[in-house]
Design a protein around this motif. Structure first.
Motif, short mmCIF file in Angstrom:
data_model
loop_
_atom_site.label_atom_id
_atom_site.label_comp_id
_atom_site.label_asym_id
_atom_site.label_seq_id
_atom_site.Cartn_x
_atom_site.Cartn_y
_atom_site.Cartn_z
N THR A 176 0.81 -1.10 0.04
CA THR A 176 0.14 -0.15 0.15
C THR A 176 0.82 1.10 0.01
O THR A 176 0.38 2.27 -0.53
CB THR A 176 -0.87 0.08 1.12
OG1 THR A 176 -1.84 -1.01 1.10
CG2 THR A 176 -1.82 1.08 1.22
N ILE A 177 1.93 1.17 0.55
CA ILE A 177 2.82 2.31 0.86
C ILE A 177 4.03 2.18 0.02
O ILE A 177 4.99 1.80 0.32
CB ILE A 177 3.23 2.79 2.23
CG1 ILE A 177 2.07 2.88 2.97
CG2 ILE A 177 4.10 3.98 2.37
CD1 ILE A 177 2.14 3.17 4.57
N PRO A 178 3.98 2.88 -1.28
CA PRO A 178 5.05 2.56 -2.14
C PRO A 178 6.50 3.43 -1.67
O PRO A 178 6.18 4.24 -0.96
CB PRO A 178 4.63 3.19 -3.54
CG PRO A 178 3.79 4.04 -3.24
CD PRO A 178 2.96 3.73 -1.99
N SER A 179 7.60 2.92 -2.15
CA SER A 179 8.82 3.81 -1.74
C SER A 179 9.26 4.83 -2.91
O SER A 179 10.13 5.42 -2.67
CB SER A 179 9.78 2.87 -1.25
OG SER A 179 10.23 2.11 -2.16
N LYS A 180 8.73 4.26 -4.18
CA LYS A 180 9.15 4.95 -5.23
C LYS A 180 8.04 5.33 -6.27
O LYS A 180 6.94 4.81 -5.87
CB LYS A 180 10.11 4.05 -6.14
CG LYS A 180 11.34 3.72 -5.46
CD LYS A 180 12.20 3.01 -6.23
CE LYS A 180 13.55 2.81 -5.74
NZ LYS A 180 14.72 3.27 -6.11
N LEU A 181 8.09 6.32 -7.00
CA LEU A 181 7.14 6.97 -8.10
C LEU A 181 7.60 6.88 -9.23
O LEU A 181 8.77 7.06 -9.67
CB LEU A 181 6.94 8.45 -7.35
CG LEU A 181 5.65 8.92 -7.99
CD1 LEU A 181 4.25 8.02 -7.23
CD2 LEU A 181 5.30 10.37 -7.40
N LYS A 182 6.76 6.49 -10.08
CA LYS A 182 7.02 6.40 -11.62
C LYS A 182 7.04 7.73 -12.40
O LYS A 182 5.98 8.37 -12.09
CB LYS A 182 6.27 5.30 -12.21
CG LYS A 182 6.49 5.10 -13.77
CD LYS A 182 5.55 4.18 -14.30
CE LYS A 182 4.11 4.45 -14.57
NZ LYS A 182 3.35 3.50 -15.28
N VAL A 183 8.07 8.02 -13.00
CA VAL A 183 7.86 9.51 -13.70
C VAL A 183 8.56 9.38 -14.93
O VAL A 183 9.09 8.28 -15.30
CB VAL A 183 8.47 10.74 -12.82
CG1 VAL A 183 7.87 10.82 -11.68
CG2 VAL A 183 10.30 10.25 -12.67
N LYS A 184 8.34 10.14 -15.70
CA LYS A 184 8.81 10.01 -17.31
C LYS A 184 9.46 11.46 -17.50
O LYS A 184 9.35 12.61 -17.09
CB LYS A 184 7.57 10.17 -18.23
CG LYS A 184 6.85 9.01 -18.13
CD LYS A 184 5.80 8.92 -19.48
CE LYS A 184 5.00 7.88 -19.46
NZ LYS A 184 4.15 7.74 -20.45
N ILE A 185 10.58 11.06 -18.25
CA ILE A 185 11.72 11.97 -18.79
C ILE A 185 11.77 11.75 -20.36
O ILE A 185 12.20 10.58 -20.58
CB ILE A 185 12.85 12.17 -18.22
CG1 ILE A 185 12.93 11.94 -16.73
CG2 ILE A 185 13.98 13.02 -18.89
CD1 ILE A 185 14.29 11.81 -15.93
#
Length: 154
Positions: A42-51
């Protein structure tokens, strides 16, 4: 064991609720139940982002603030800008467990990165971040008191 006709009454008494069906007792799954059972999921440690054409995963604790601009969520980490294909309320819900809160309708800020609050006038406030640029984030009048309370409790 407690029996009740209303589910709302059952939640007052205890967090684990069961419902009686023709097949037997079935648990009622709630957000609290899911959180307890799957706390690592439930609590992620990373977030997906785009470059550009790449997808990278950033550590959530490195995020300073998130801004909603032109229908995109812009994530600020140090002096870098990342775009996330989401809406601000989704990002807020995902990051709330990590100490993020919405300080303005277009901003979610990391409480751990806040340095000070500036009162420009009786109705205008800004949050100053503890980063290289000492970024100033707008703070809504309605969130002013809540922001101070949250920061004191860190």
């Amino acid at each position: 064991m407690v029996f009740t006709l209303r589910i709302e009454d059952a939640f007052i008494v205890q967090p684990n609720i069961w419902t009686l069906k023709s097949s037997g007792l079935d648990p009622i799954i709630t957000e609290a139940t899911n959180y307890e059972e799957n706390s690592t999921e439930t609590i992620p440690s990373k977030l997906k982002v785009k470059i550009e054409d790449k997808t990278i995963f950033v550590n959530i604790e490195d995020i300073e603030y998130i801004e909603s601009h032109d229908g995109k969520v812009i994530i600020m980490i140090e002096q870098e800008t990342f775009v996330n294909d989401s809406i601000l309320s989704n990002a807020e819900n995902t990051l709330k467990a990590h100490g993020f809160y919405r300080c303005h309708r277009s901003y979610v800020v990391n409480q751990h990165k806040v340095r000070e609050i500036i009162n420009w006038s009786k109705i205008t406030y800004s949050i100053v971040l503890d980063n290289f640029n000492q970024d100033k984030i707008p703070l809504s009048r309605t969130n002013y008191t809540q922001s101070q309370d949250l920061l004191v409790k860190l």
